[in-house]
Design a protein around this motif. Structure first.
Motif, mmCIF file in Angstrom:
data_model
loop_
_atom_site.group_PDB
_atom_site.id
_atom_site.type_symbol
_atom_site.label_atom_id
_atom_site.label_comp_id
_atom_site.label_asym_id
_atom_site.label_seq_id
_atom_site.Cartn_x
_atom_site.Cartn_y
_atom_site.Cartn_z
ATOM 1 N N PRO A 21 0.818 -1.229 0.000
ATOM 2 C CA PRO A 21 0.000 0.000 0.000
ATOM 3 C C PRO A 21 0.840 1.263 0.000
ATOM 4 O O PRO A 21 1.927 1.332 0.586
ATOM 5 N N PHE A 22 0.293 2.261 -0.703
ATOM 6 C CA PHE A 22 0.941 3.570 -0.782
ATOM 7 C C PHE A 22 0.779 4.281 0.565
ATOM 8 O O PHE A 22 -0.198 4.048 1.281
ATOM 9 N N PRO A 23 1.732 5.141 0.962
ATOM 10 C CA PRO A 23 1.610 5.846 2.246
ATOM 11 C C PRO A 23 0.310 6.619 2.327
ATOM 12 O O PRO A 23 -0.093 7.285 1.377
ATOM 13 N N THR A 24 -0.345 6.538 3.487
ATOM 14 C CA THR A 24 -1.600 7.246 3.697
ATOM 15 C C THR A 24 -1.333 8.625 4.295
ATOM 16 O O THR A 24 -0.350 8.828 4.998
ATOM 17 N N GLY A 25 -2.191 9.564 3.994
ATOM 18 C CA GLY A 25 -2.018 10.919 4.495
ATOM 19 C C GLY A 25 -1.334 11.796 3.449
ATOM 20 O O GLY A 25 -0.507 11.334 2.650
#
Length: 902
Positions: free
Chosen positions: A134-138
């Motif tokens: 998953p891509f970094p959240t935020g």
């Protein structure tokens, strides 16, 4: 798929790739034919990869086999679906390229419709890959990741440009404009690769294998695109068309991904420490790429005269992004600074409103901060405390402990430390405090200690009061029996270890002759007053190195810890006797003249404290037998005549047990609130010569002879069978049985109790075993272990004669008990002696707080009953409640209603 199947699959892919490479690496006339010959197998391979991925995605979506992997944020089904779509786009691109490659030779130097499909495959691949990792959240983490990926891509492209494309750019001359079309694939691949590579380090462990396979396949495809770009610029297939076997290998590996990850989801999770390099993967990649680019560009600048315009563009944009990144770092640093200040203000606010005193110290004890509550707690001004090291306030006896704790922190200790020390208050008194020290760190400052202190002077005073009540007599203020027994044991043990002769230790026992008559005539209150007067006289006669204690009743014990010769001990005993009889005692309105009989015993090699005190007690008893009146006896061998008589008694007891001359009586235990009989205590009697002999006359000899073990088993068996028969008649009644030391320490004691319970059918929780302090003082380790085994059977435990000695409190934490029985001496003086009344109330509260049943023994007067009820005592027994009686008497008294009018 097993490990062997995986190896066979990979081996097949490698053989197929090598075979295909051998077929394409031939001298083909023209790039169009090579493109056509190479594209259709790639189209077939990518199509098969798409089918494999989409089939696996559909199958997983139906069976939900990746539910475990979805827990940590990964979406295996979605990943396979998007990767299948990307492989399908690559298939379409390869198929169109195989056709356009034959129709137009110029297609090699331009973008075609097939290239458009190949470029569409890249975002689809990104979507699929980010389902695995998953891509970094935020917003902030995403921007940081994108900027770092761009810096890494720009640096990597600069290196590729200088090493590969810059020479080709110079050779193309007029056709240099076509270079932009050839660079589309490398630029796009580098951008995607730099975007996805850092995600490998942060991917979930459950999809780590899939991530590695996917990124490996993409790297191979990127290599093929790089070879294809060079081929377009040169106009000649590189290495005979090696681009297509490499691309075939990439698609084959991508198509095998669903089958290679079926063996296990990923590696076992590791403990996250928060200090791993994976947390900084984008920054490390960007920094490494910039370093490599700097070296390559520096070397290249020394060798070439001109540089293409694309290189300054890449380098300049990278610098701009770095500046933006630096601004972001500065903003993050400002945020962290604000957080530090906010937490610091919260700390000061908490310290200001806390009831504890909070200090910040350096390792030398110098105070940097102290909460305002210190002034109110210890009576100092803040300036006074800050002026000197805190060690100046600590009691000299506690300074070594404090210094050692600070030294441990200075050596690097990180765990908190707990201390109990004394400090000098503003009024000069010493206060007891409980302190907790831990490391206190602030950015840019040396490490210090955060100390939280609490004034526990009231708690320590209460503990001292409880200890005094435990080890001192409430009437005379002297140490009690438990204290002198423990002291004798310590003295003899210490001298034995030091190699000192034991004969210098002696014990003196004194008994007040005629004291019983005072109790009978004037009452117990005046008797206690007389005992207090006698204690004051005796205390004035003893000096240092001598322990004076009240042994019990009207007996006093004196332990002489060191004497020059036996004559001095005898002289000391005579002085004690004389001081008792020297003057009359004032009792009520009359004078009472008493004498004191005494006995002396000297310690011998290998003798313990208990034996020394028993010998002195025996000598005193000998003096009483010979008339008392101030007589003194020294323990000697001729006193063993009494032991002989006890041996004769033991023989008679053995015969009595064989002839079944023992009988049981039962004394009811009553719930004081409801007057309901809740249990009975089994008491043994000896039917000897047509009279009942009380236990006090034969239990001692039975213990000495070891007869107490079979006698105790008989008592337990008879009582359990009787109470079990009552319970069958629906009497909800319990049973209490007394235990001796020898019973508990006898072999197979626990097995015997378990067998009796099984034979009688009495539930274990109905039976209560009563033990007194002697059980816990003689061989306490094994005794406590045996009693703990009884608890495992479900049997309840009670401490008898609670409050009379050392074991009453000191062993409560070692032995979990269900009930405590208050000694009759406390009940006897209720209402007449304030100290005894307070102590009795304290014992009842202690039992309630510990969740124990409290039983008062020896209730003989209605006033005592009312006092106990008002104190909250739950149960009681005594002559007022019911006298001991035979089984039929209990049945007649209770009558099935289990109630006694009180």
């Amino acid at each position: 798929m097993t490990r062997t199947d995986t190896r066979v699959w990979l081996g097949g892919i490698l053989v197929l790739t090598l075979t295909y490479a051998a077929g394409t690496m031939v001298d083909v006339d023209g790039i169009s034919l090579t493109t056509w010959l190479g594209s259709w197998p790639v189209a077939v391979a990518s199509g098969m990869a798409a089918a494999s991925l989409l089939y696996s995605a559909r199958r997983r979506g139906v069976t939900a086999t990746d539910a475990d992997a979805d827990v940590d944020g990964a979406d295996t089904t979605g990943a396979l679906r998007y990767l299948g779509f990307s492989a399908l786009a690559w298939c379409a691109g390869a198929g169109i390229s195989s056709v356009t490659g034959l129709l137009s030779a110029s297609a090699a130097l331009s973008l075609t419709f097939g290239d458009l499909f190949a470029l569409v495959a890249l975002p689809l691949f990104v979507l699929g890959f980010t389902r695995f990792a998953p891509f970094p959240t935020g917003v902030r983490p995403a921007v940081r990741h994108l900027t770092d990926s761009y810096v890494c891509a720009a640096a990597l492209f600069a290196v590729v440009w200088v090493l590969v494309f810059a020479p080709l750019y110079s050779e193309l001359e007029e056709s240099a404009g076509l270079l932009g079309f050839a660079l589309v694939y490398p630029v796009a691949d580098i951008a995607v690769l730099c975007l996805l590579a850092p995600l490998v380090f942060t991917s979930p462990h459950s999809t780590r294998r899939a991530v590695l396979i996917a990124i490996g396949a993409f790297v191979i495809i990127c290599g093929a695109d790089f070879i294809g770009a060079v081929t377009r610029l040169l106009g000649t297939p590189l290495a005979g068309g090696i681009e297509y076997p490499v691309r075939l290998l990439g698609f084959a590996l991508l198509g095998s991904l669903p089958w290679l990850i079926r063996e296990r989801a990923g590696a076992e999770p590791r403990r996250i420490t928060g200090r791993g390099l994976y947390r900084f993967a984008p920054e490390i990649a960007a920094a490494g790429a910039l370093c490599v680019a700097t070296v390559v560009l520096t070397i290249a600048a020394l060798r070439i005269e001109g540089v293409a315009a694309v290189l300054p563009l890449a380098s300049g944009s990278a610098v701009v992004v770095l500046v933006v990144r630096l601004v972001g770092l500065l903003e993050e640093n400002a945020t962290l600074t604000r957080m530090v200040h906010t937490r610091e203000s919260h700390f000061h606010e908490l310290a200001r409103n806390s009831g504890d005193v909070i200090l910040v110290l350096d390792y030398n004890g110098r105070v940097f901060y102290i909460s305002p509550g210190a002034a109110e707690t210890f009576g100092y001004r803040l300036d006074d405390i800050l002026a000197e090291p805190v060690t100046s306030l600590i009691h000299p006896e506690d300074l070594p402990i404090v210094s050692e704790t600070m030294a441990e922190f200075e050596r690097g200790a990180r765990e908190g430390s707990h201390l109990r020390v004394r400090i000098r208050a503003g009024d000069g008194t010493w206060r007891h405090i409980e302190a907790t020290a831990s490391v206190y760190e602030q950015p840019g400052e040396p490490a210090r200690l955060l100390v939280t202190t609490r004034d526990i002077s009231a708690q320590v005073a209460l503990e001292d009061q409880v200890n005094h009540l435990t080890f001192h007599d409430g009437i005379t203020g002297l140490p009690n029996r438990a204290y002198v027994e423990e002291r004798a044991r310590e003295v003899l043990t210490r001298r034995e270890r030091a190699g000192a002769p034991p004969g210098e230790v002696a014990a003196i026992f004194l008994d007040l002759d005629g004291f019983t008559a005072v109790n009978d005539s004037a009452g117990h209150t005046f008797g206690d007053y007389l005992l207090a007067q006698a204690a004051r006289r005796l205390r004035g006669t003893t000096g240092s190195g001598v322990t004076l204690a009240r042994w019990g009743g009207d007996e006093f014990a004196v332990l002489i810890e060191e004497s020059a010769d036996p004559q001095q001990v005898v002289d000391q005993a005579e002085r004690l006797s004389r001081v008792v009889s020297a003057e009359p005692f004032q009792v009520a309105d009359r004078e009472v003249v008493l004498t004191a009989s005494s006995g002396v015993a000297f310690a011998e090699q290998g003798m313990d404290g208990g034996e020394l005190l028993r010998n002195a007690d025996m000598a005193m008893a000998r003096a009483k037998e010979h008339g008392g009146a101030g007589r003194l006896e020294i323990y000697a061998a001729h006193m063993h005549a009494r032991v002989v008589s006890r041996l004769e008694l033991q023989t008679e007891l053995r015969q009595a047990l064989a002839d079944r001359e023992f009988v049981l009586e039962y004394q009811p235990v009553v719930d004081l609130a409801s007057s309901r009989v809740t249990a009975v205590e089994a008491l043994v009697r000896w039917q000897h010569d047509e009279s009942l002999v009380p236990p006090a006359e034969f239990i001692g000899p039975a213990e000495e002879s070891g007869l107490i073990t079979p006698l105790g088993e008989w008592i337990l068996r008879e009582a359990c069978e009787k109470v079990a028969s009552w319970r069958v008649s629906e009497w909800d009644i319990g049973l209490s049985v007394n235990l001796s030391v020898k019973q508990i320490l006898s072999p197979r004691f626990v097995e015997t109790v378990a067998g009796v319970l099984a034979e009688s059918g009495l539930p274990a929780e109905v039976l209560t075993m009563e033990v007194d302090e002697e059980v816990l003082l003689e061989n306490p380790g094994e005794a406590v272990e045996r009693l703990a085994q009884l608890r495992e059977l479900g049997v309840r435990l009670a401490i008898d004669d609670f409050g009379m000695g050392y074991a009453s409190l000191a062993h409560l934490r070692e032995l979990r008990v269900d009930a405590i029985k208050i000694d009759p001496s406390f009940v006897r003086d209720l209402g007449n002696d304030g100290t005894v009344t307070l102590l009795t109330h304290t014992i009842i509260r202690l039992g309630q707080d510990l969740g124990m049943q409290v039983i008062a023994e020896g209730i003989e007067a209605p006033e005592q009953l009312e006092q106990l009820r008002s104190m909250g005592c739950g149960h009681g027994q005594g002559f007022l409640v019911a006298r001991p009686m035979v089984a039929s008497g209990v049945e007649a008294l209770v009558g099935g209603e289990a109630g006694i009018p009180l």
